[in-house]
Scaffold this motif. Structure first.
Motif, PDB file in Angstrom:
ATOM      1  N   ASP A   2      -8.522  15.022  -3.683  1.00  0.00           N
ATOM      2  CA  ASP A   2      -7.424  15.872  -3.389  1.00  0.00           C
ATOM      3  C   ASP A   2      -5.805  15.098  -3.726  1.00  0.00           C
ATOM      4  OD1 ASP A   2      -8.808  18.246  -3.219  1.00  0.00           O
ATOM      5  OD2 ASP A   2      -9.088  17.752  -1.166  1.00  0.00           O
ATOM      6  N   ASN A   3      -4.860  15.811  -4.211  1.00  0.00           N
ATOM      7  CA  ASN A   3      -3.735  14.968  -4.515  1.00  0.00           C
ATOM      8  C   ASN A   3      -2.439  15.962  -4.192  1.00  0.00           C
ATOM      9  OD1 ASN A   3      -3.691  16.372  -6.806  1.00  0.00           O
ATOM     10  ND2 ASN A   3      -4.072  14.689  -8.063  1.00  0.00           N
ATOM     11  N   PHE A   4      -1.161  15.298  -4.514  1.00  0.00           N
ATOM     12  CA  PHE A   4      -0.087  15.903  -4.207  1.00  0.00           C
ATOM     13  C   PHE A   4       0.403  16.649  -5.477  1.00  0.00           C
ATOM     14  CE2 PHE A   4       4.493  15.600  -3.930  1.00  0.00           C
ATOM     15  CZ  PHE A   4       4.775  15.775  -2.792  1.00  0.00           C
ATOM     16  N   PRO A  12      -2.680  22.670  -2.318  1.00  0.00           N
ATOM     17  CA  PRO A  12      -3.964  22.886  -2.951  1.00  0.00           C
ATOM     18  C   PRO A  12      -5.010  21.789  -2.657  1.00  0.00           C
ATOM     19  CG  PRO A  12      -2.095  22.990  -4.297  1.00  0.00           C
ATOM     20  CD  PRO A  12      -1.758  22.410  -3.143  1.00  0.00           C
ATOM     21  N   ARG A  13      -6.278  22.297  -3.065  1.00  0.00           N
ATOM     22  CA  ARG A  13      -7.603  21.403  -2.853  1.00  0.00           C
ATOM     23  C   ARG A  13      -8.271  21.672  -4.128  1.00  0.00           C
ATOM     24  NH1 ARG A  13      -4.689  19.972   0.495  1.00  0.00           N
ATOM     25  NH2 ARG A  13      -5.122  20.073   2.859  1.00  0.00           N
ATOM     26  N   ILE A  74      -1.730   9.314  -4.124  1.00  0.00           N
ATOM     27  CA  ILE A  74      -3.008   8.968  -3.334  1.00  0.00           C
ATOM     28  C   ILE A  74      -2.672   7.787  -2.730  1.00  0.00           C
ATOM     29  CG2 ILE A  74      -4.547   9.711  -5.183  1.00  0.00           C
ATOM     30  CD1 ILE A  74      -5.393   6.408  -5.663  1.00  0.00           C
ATOM     31  N   GLU A  75      -1.752   6.643  -2.856  1.00  0.00           N
ATOM     32  CA  GLU A  75      -1.748   5.536  -2.230  1.00  0.00           C
ATOM     33  C   GLU A  75      -1.384   5.511  -0.839  1.00  0.00           C
ATOM     34  OE1 GLU A  75       0.641   2.814  -4.244  1.00  0.00           O
ATOM     35  OE2 GLU A  75      -0.521   2.734  -5.936  1.00  0.00           O
ATOM     36  N   ALA A 102       6.216  18.511   2.383  1.00  0.00           N
ATOM     37  CA  ALA A 102       5.142  17.558   2.421  1.00  0.00           C
ATOM     38  C   ALA A 102       5.726  16.260   1.565  1.00  0.00           C
ATOM     39  CB  ALA A 102       3.900  18.097   1.668  1.00  0.00           C
ATOM     40  N   THR A 103       5.248  15.241   1.991  1.00  0.00           N
ATOM     41  CA  THR A 103       5.433  13.820   1.218  1.00  0.00           C
ATOM     42  C   THR A 103       4.263  13.280   1.159  1.00  0.00           C
ATOM     43  OG1 THR A 103       5.663  12.607   3.367  1.00  0.00           O
ATOM     44  CG2 THR A 103       7.441  13.755   2.732  1.00  0.00           C
TER      45      THR A 103
END
Length: 207
Positions: A2-4, A12-13, A74-75, A102-103
């Protein structure tokens, strides 16, 4: 994983592994899509009814199975070990830019969980992995005056081998107005080449 996404933050997933963003440990749970993708790789194709085989067939024996990620998505570890601010850090911290504010400060926390994420790659048995480099993690002030070796070590651990922001990213300039799409190396290409060739004692080598 899952990401940004810029519009919806981490709402969102989707992806192959579920990340519990409400848990500070960011546990990973493989989704059905991860199991399905692993089956496709293992079978070298998608099982189809006999009548459809002539339409699709099988993937070639040397087909390259891959997955991909992007650093900011992801990091996490946005200020870990001397990392500088990237344009995305600044953008996400600007009010009203991102949904629900969100960040990527923590994101999937892959910076601190690299071993677990590499094991996920191995379990899928993919042959290629495309990832991006956070240049502000390697070159915190956007120049080679200081190379953050802790940041560089993160990527060395990621790929098992023995790195500007603002408008100074990328290794090559591509002229999209020319149909031939000619490439011209940027200063960053020279710096990165030096970093690879030096391999150790980087700050002394580039000073």
């Amino acid at each position: 994983m899952d990401n940004f996404e810029w519009v919806d933050g981490y709402e969102p997933r989707f992806g192959l592994h579920q990340i519990d963003f409400d848990n500070p440990n960011r546990p990973r749970t493989p989704k059905r899509s991860a199991v399905y993708y692993a089956e496709i790789i293992r079978n070298n194709g998608i099982p189809l009814p006999k009548e459809d085989e002539f339409l699709y067939g099988e993937f070639p024996e040397n087909f390259s199975w891959s997955v991909a990620t992007a650093a900011y998505q992801i990091e996490g570890g946005w200020r870990a070990d001397g990392k500088g601010l990237s344009i995305w850090d600044k953008y996400a911290h600007t009010p009203l830019r991102i949904g629900k504010d969100a960040t990527g400060d923590v994101a999937c926390d892959s910076y601190h969980r690299i071993e677990e994420d590499v094991e996920m790659l191995k379990s899928l048995k993919v042959s290629h992995y495309r990832f991006s480099i956070s240049w502000s993690r390697v070159l915190p002030d956007g120049t080679t005056r200081y190379i953050n070796e802790k940041g560089l070590n993160y990527y060395e651990r990621l790929i098992d081998w023995a790195a500007g922001y603002e408008e100074k990213f990328g290794l090559y300039y591509v002229n999209f107005s020319d149909p031939a799409l000619p490439r011209r190396p940027k200063a960053s290409a020279k710096y990165y080449s030096q970093i690879i060739n030096c391999n150790e004692h980087l700050n002394a080598c580039l000073s």
